[in-house]
Design a protein around this motif. Structure first.
Motif, PDB file in Angstrom:
ATOM      1  N   ASN A 137       0.816  -1.227   0.000  1.00 56.31           N
ATOM      2  CA  ASN A 137       0.000   0.000   0.000  1.00 56.31           C
ATOM      3  C   ASN A 137       0.845   1.270   0.000  1.00 56.31           C
ATOM      4  O   ASN A 137       0.480   2.275   0.625  1.00 56.31           O
ATOM      5  N   ASN A 138       1.973   1.228  -0.683  1.00 59.00           N
ATOM      6  CA  ASN A 138       2.859   2.399  -0.727  1.00 59.00           C
ATOM      7  C   ASN A 138       2.686   3.195  -2.006  1.00 59.00           C
ATOM      8  O   ASN A 138       2.481   2.633  -3.083  1.00 59.00           O
ATOM      9  N   ILE A 139       2.808   4.512  -1.874  1.00 58.80           N
ATOM     10  CA  ILE A 139       2.865   5.428  -3.013  1.00 58.80           C
ATOM     11  C   ILE A 139       4.218   6.115  -2.943  1.00 58.80           C
ATOM     12  O   ILE A 139       4.624   6.601  -1.885  1.00 58.80           O
ATOM     13  N   VAL A 140       4.947   6.139  -4.051  1.00 54.67           N
ATOM     14  CA  VAL A 140       6.291   6.713  -4.073  1.00 54.67           C
ATOM     15  C   VAL A 140       6.282   8.026  -4.841  1.00 54.67           C
ATOM     16  O   VAL A 140       5.820   8.086  -5.981  1.00 54.67           O
ATOM     17  N   ILE A 141       6.779   9.070  -4.210  1.00 57.92           N
ATOM     18  CA  ILE A 141       6.893  10.387  -4.843  1.00 57.92           C
ATOM     19  C   ILE A 141       8.371  10.696  -5.025  1.00 57.92           C
ATOM     20  O   ILE A 141       9.136  10.689  -4.051  1.00 57.92           O
ATOM     21  N   THR A 142       8.770  10.935  -6.255  1.00 57.63           N
ATOM     22  CA  THR A 142      10.171  11.268  -6.543  1.00 57.63           C
ATOM     23  C   THR A 142      10.238  12.630  -7.218  1.00 57.63           C
ATOM     24  O   THR A 142       9.410  12.951  -8.082  1.00 57.63           O
ATOM     25  N   SER A 190      -6.520   9.387   4.746  1.00 57.64           N
ATOM     26  CA  SER A 190      -6.324   7.983   4.337  1.00 57.64           C
ATOM     27  C   SER A 190      -4.885   7.520   4.494  1.00 57.64           C
ATOM     28  O   SER A 190      -4.580   6.351   4.283  1.00 57.64           O
ATOM     29  N   ILE A 191      -3.983   8.406   4.865  1.00 57.32           N
ATOM     30  CA  ILE A 191      -2.566   8.078   4.944  1.00 57.32           C
ATOM     31  C   ILE A 191      -2.205   7.534   6.320  1.00 57.32           C
ATOM     32  O   ILE A 191      -2.588   8.081   7.350  1.00 57.32           O
ATOM     33  N   LYS A 192      -1.438   6.443   6.297  1.00 58.74           N
ATOM     34  CA  LYS A 192      -1.000   5.811   7.537  1.00 58.74           C
ATOM     35  C   LYS A 192       0.325   6.390   8.017  1.00 58.74           C
ATOM     36  O   LYS A 192       0.453   6.817   9.162  1.00 58.74           O
ATOM     37  N   THR A 193       1.328   6.364   7.150  1.00 58.58           N
ATOM     38  CA  THR A 193       2.636   6.941   7.498  1.00 58.58           C
ATOM     39  C   THR A 193       3.237   7.623   6.269  1.00 58.58           C
ATOM     40  O   THR A 193       2.906   7.285   5.129  1.00 58.58           O
ATOM     41  N   VAL A 194       4.150   8.559   6.534  1.00 54.19           N
ATOM     42  CA  VAL A 194       4.898   9.230   5.476  1.00 54.19           C
ATOM     43  C   VAL A 194       6.378   9.098   5.808  1.00 54.19           C
ATOM     44  O   VAL A 194       6.798   9.451   6.910  1.00 54.19           O
ATOM     45  N   SER A 195       7.145   8.586   4.861  1.00 50.83           N
ATOM     46  CA  SER A 195       8.567   8.327   5.111  1.00 50.83           C
ATOM     47  C   SER A 195       9.428   9.065   4.085  1.00 50.83           C
ATOM     48  O   SER A 195       9.556   8.639   2.941  1.00 50.83           O
ATOM     49  N   GLN A 246       2.398   5.709   2.779  1.00 52.66           N
ATOM     50  CA  GLN A 246       1.679   4.446   2.974  1.00 52.66           C
ATOM     51  C   GLN A 246       0.238   4.736   3.377  1.00 52.66           C
ATOM     52  O   GLN A 246      -0.008   5.474   4.328  1.00 52.66           O
ATOM     53  N   VAL A 247      -0.708   4.159   2.624  1.00 54.39           N
ATOM     54  CA  VAL A 247      -2.131   4.382   2.908  1.00 54.39           C
ATOM     55  C   VAL A 247      -2.671   3.224   3.740  1.00 54.39           C
ATOM     56  O   VAL A 247      -2.052   2.164   3.852  1.00 54.39           O
ATOM     57  N   ASN A 248      -3.842   3.443   4.318  1.00 50.54           N
ATOM     58  CA  ASN A 248      -4.437   2.439   5.205  1.00 50.54           C
ATOM     59  C   ASN A 248      -4.907   1.202   4.459  1.00 50.54           C
ATOM     60  O   ASN A 248      -4.686   0.080   4.902  1.00 50.54           O
ATOM     61  N   ASN A 249      -5.543   1.391   3.293  1.00 49.92           N
ATOM     62  CA  ASN A 249      -6.112   0.271   2.529  1.00 49.92           C
ATOM     63  C   ASN A 249      -5.690   0.366   1.071  1.00 49.92           C
ATOM     64  O   ASN A 249      -5.545   1.473   0.516  1.00 49.92           O
ATOM     65  N   SER A 250      -5.505  -0.802   0.439  1.00 46.24           N
ATOM     66  CA  SER A 250      -5.070  -0.827  -0.958  1.00 46.24           C
ATOM     67  C   SER A 250      -6.087  -0.203  -1.909  1.00 46.24           C
ATOM     68  O   SER A 250      -5.720   0.327  -2.954  1.00 46.24           O
ATOM     69  N   ASN A 251      -7.383  -0.244  -1.552  1.00 44.36           N
ATOM     70  CA  ASN A 251      -8.387   0.351  -2.435  1.00 44.36           C
ATOM     71  C   ASN A 251      -8.366   1.877  -2.396  1.00 44.36           C
ATOM     72  O   ASN A 251      -9.097   2.534  -3.137  1.00 44.36           O
ATOM     73  N   GLN A 252      -7.527   2.455  -1.519  1.00 44.79           N
ATOM     74  CA  GLN A 252      -7.410   3.906  -1.444  1.00 44.79           C
ATOM     75  C   GLN A 252      -6.189   4.425  -2.201  1.00 44.79           C
ATOM     76  O   GLN A 252      -5.946   5.634  -2.229  1.00 44.79           O
ATOM     77  N   LEU A 253      -5.428   3.522  -2.833  1.00 42.04           N
ATOM     78  CA  LEU A 253      -4.175   3.917  -3.480  1.00 42.04           C
ATOM     79  C   LEU A 253      -4.377   4.945  -4.592  1.00 42.04           C
ATOM     80  O   LEU A 253      -3.743   6.008  -4.599  1.00 42.04           O
ATOM     81  N   ASN A 254      -5.255   4.637  -5.537  1.00 39.48           N
ATOM     82  CA  ASN A 254      -5.447   5.528  -6.681  1.00 39.48           C
ATOM     83  C   ASN A 254      -6.021   6.880  -6.268  1.00 39.48           C
ATOM     84  O   ASN A 254      -5.554   7.927  -6.733  1.00 39.48           O
ATOM     85  N   ALA A 255      -7.025   6.851  -5.391  1.00 38.77           N
ATOM     86  CA  ALA A 255      -7.651   8.104  -4.953  1.00 38.77           C
ATOM     87  C   ALA A 255      -6.649   8.967  -4.183  1.00 38.77           C
ATOM     88  O   ALA A 255      -6.572  10.180  -4.390  1.00 38.77           O
TER      89      ALA A 255
END
Length: 458
Positions: free
Chosen positions: A66-71, A113-118, A285-294
């Motif tokens: 459930n991670n989103i990567v911003i570069t 919807s975000i769990k953690t930010v690293s 990192q978001v809480n649920n995989s269905n929230q990734l795109n949104a």
């Protein structure tokens, strides 16, 4: 008594089948080629599939769930980023502050919807040991980084809140760094010199295998050769690009953007700013995989607004890339399965044709054994035994060829292949089944012949 008679019949049929096969060795080998290559293809295909599945699962573990990567996207050169204005001037590109810690705080505060930010900052530098420099990547991270990235600390412990807050000179190192700098001893409590700063080792991460494809496709570093320090320690003791770019124009590198011109009417010339981002990577990192795109969509709009409508960042969802990769490999496996199936089908047809030809050649023999008391069932069993033995022989050779092909493929191409007992047993079962199925028609054809007509056959 009945079972004993039946066993004797099976023994007799087996002996006769072996005699016939050995009498026609070349024909039998040619007949079983389809089975050989089909079984070898099935085993190799399943070995490649198992290896691909293991690699994808390992990559999934590395990128985290459930991670989103911003570069960030650096402003290395101007290219065509300036828009023409009235044919003789260019419009200045909007100013962006870049990806920084303020973005991190805003994301944590704004998006539920975000769990953690690293956040991560990366610096290619060196560690000094006994007067020798060894290249390393110095990574500034928060304590949440290891959990978000599924990295376990094998010995020692994570950064404490006090170490993070006070920018203390502590570090967590990769396993290869420990082996290289502290051969045969534990690194915990000892100090290493990174560039011109002494750091105390408080932890060592467990060793992880990072494939070349994972490094290339997903941008994953070789974690075993990294040195991790608290984010604030990095900014205070090593480098903070945000402080650098806030200074006046610096032609020595890392300076602020700047437009210069000969006069107020002349066209402006834009100087690229280089890497003006405070952060090199941001993992959300978001809480649920269905929230990734949104969530990715909200992040994109939010960061664009905070960066003055400048799209100087890129957002990716590694798990979706892996799923696409998995789908591609599944299609590849399906194609291989079809090819293997066709080979097995051709092999089965070859067995049936040869057995039909064998029935024609041995018509007189069939008539004689029928005349001396053999039943139709005995004849059917005889020819079925022959076809199954041919198929099993081809299957065994195919298994050996498939196992060798899997090992050779792994050695020559680097593609990981994993052989399993289930794939070998499946191939053997399929080969036997094909011999049984495609041997039925010739066996029935042989059994249906009249003994008298068969004996008279020339």
């Amino acid at each position: 008594m009945f079972n004993k008679i039946y066993i004797e019949k099976l023994k007799s049929n087996f002996s006769e089948a072996v005699r016939v096969i050995l009498t026609n060795k070349v024909r039998t080998l040619l007949t079983s080629l389809g089975i050989i290559f089909g079984v070898a293809a099935v085993i190799t295909m399943l070995a490649i599939g198992n290896g691909a599945e293991k690699e994808i699962l390992a990559q999934l573990e590395l990128v985290g769930v459930n991670n989103i990567v911003i570069t960030p996207i650096s402003d290395e050169k101007d290219d065509n980023s300036e828009e023409e204005n009235d044919g003789n001037a260019t419009e200045a590109k909007r100013f962006s502050k870049g990806l920084d810690l303020l973005d991190v705080h805003s994301i944590q505060k704004t998006i539920p919807s975000i769990k953690t930010v690293s956040p991560e900052i990366i610096l290619e530098t060196y560690v000094i040991k006994k007067g020798r420099q060894n290249p390393v990547k110095l990574i500034g991270v928060s304590k949440t980084y290891f959990k978000t990235s599924n990295i376990n600390i094998e010995i020692g412990k994570n950064f404490s809140a006090i170490q993070e807050e006070n920018a203390l000179p502590v570090c967590i190192i990769g396993k290869k760094i420990e082996k290289k700098l502290f051969t045969g001893e534990s690194a915990i409590g000892k100090r290493i010199k990174v560039k011109d700063v002494w750091l105390q080792v408080v932890g060592v991460i467990e060793e992880k295998f990072i494939s070349d494809s994972a490094q290339e496709n997903l941008g994953i570093r070789d974690l075993n050769q990294d040195v991790y320090i608290p984010l604030k320690t990095f900014l205070v003791r090593f480098k903070d690009r945000k402080n650098i770019i806030d200074k006046p124009l610096n032609f020595g590198g890392g300076g602020s953007m700047i437009f210069i011109s000969g006069n107020n009417q002349g066209p402006k010339k834009r100087i690229p700013r280089g890497n003006y981002h405070q952060l090199d990577k941001l993992v959300v990192q978001v809480n649920n995989s269905n929230q990734l795109n949104a969530t990715a969509d909200v992040l994109s709009r939010m960061l664009k607004r905070r960066h003055n409508d400048v799209l100087d960042f890129e957002i990716s969802i590694p798990i979706q890339l892996l799923k696409q990769q998995q789908k591609t490999k599944q299609i590849f496996n399906i194609v291989l399965s079809i090819i293997a199936g066709i080979s097995l089908l051709i092999g089965g047809i070859g067995i049936m044709n040869i057995m039909l030809a064998s029935v024609l050649e041995r018509t007189k023999e069939i008539g004689i054994i029928r005349a001396i008391g053999a039943t139709q069932e005995d004849v059917i069993l005889q020819f079925l035994t022959e076809s199954v033995l041919v198929s099993i022989g081809g299957g065994i050779i195919g298994i050996i060829l498939g196992v060798l092909s899997s090992y050779i493929l792994q050695i020559t191409t680097g593609i990981e292949t994993i052989l399993s007992l289930s794939s070998i047993l499946l191939s053997f079962f399929v080969a036997t089944l094909i011999g049984l199925i495609f041997g039925i028609a010739p066996a029935k054809s042989a059994a249906s012949k009249s003994p008298i007509e068969a004996i008279r056959h020339e």
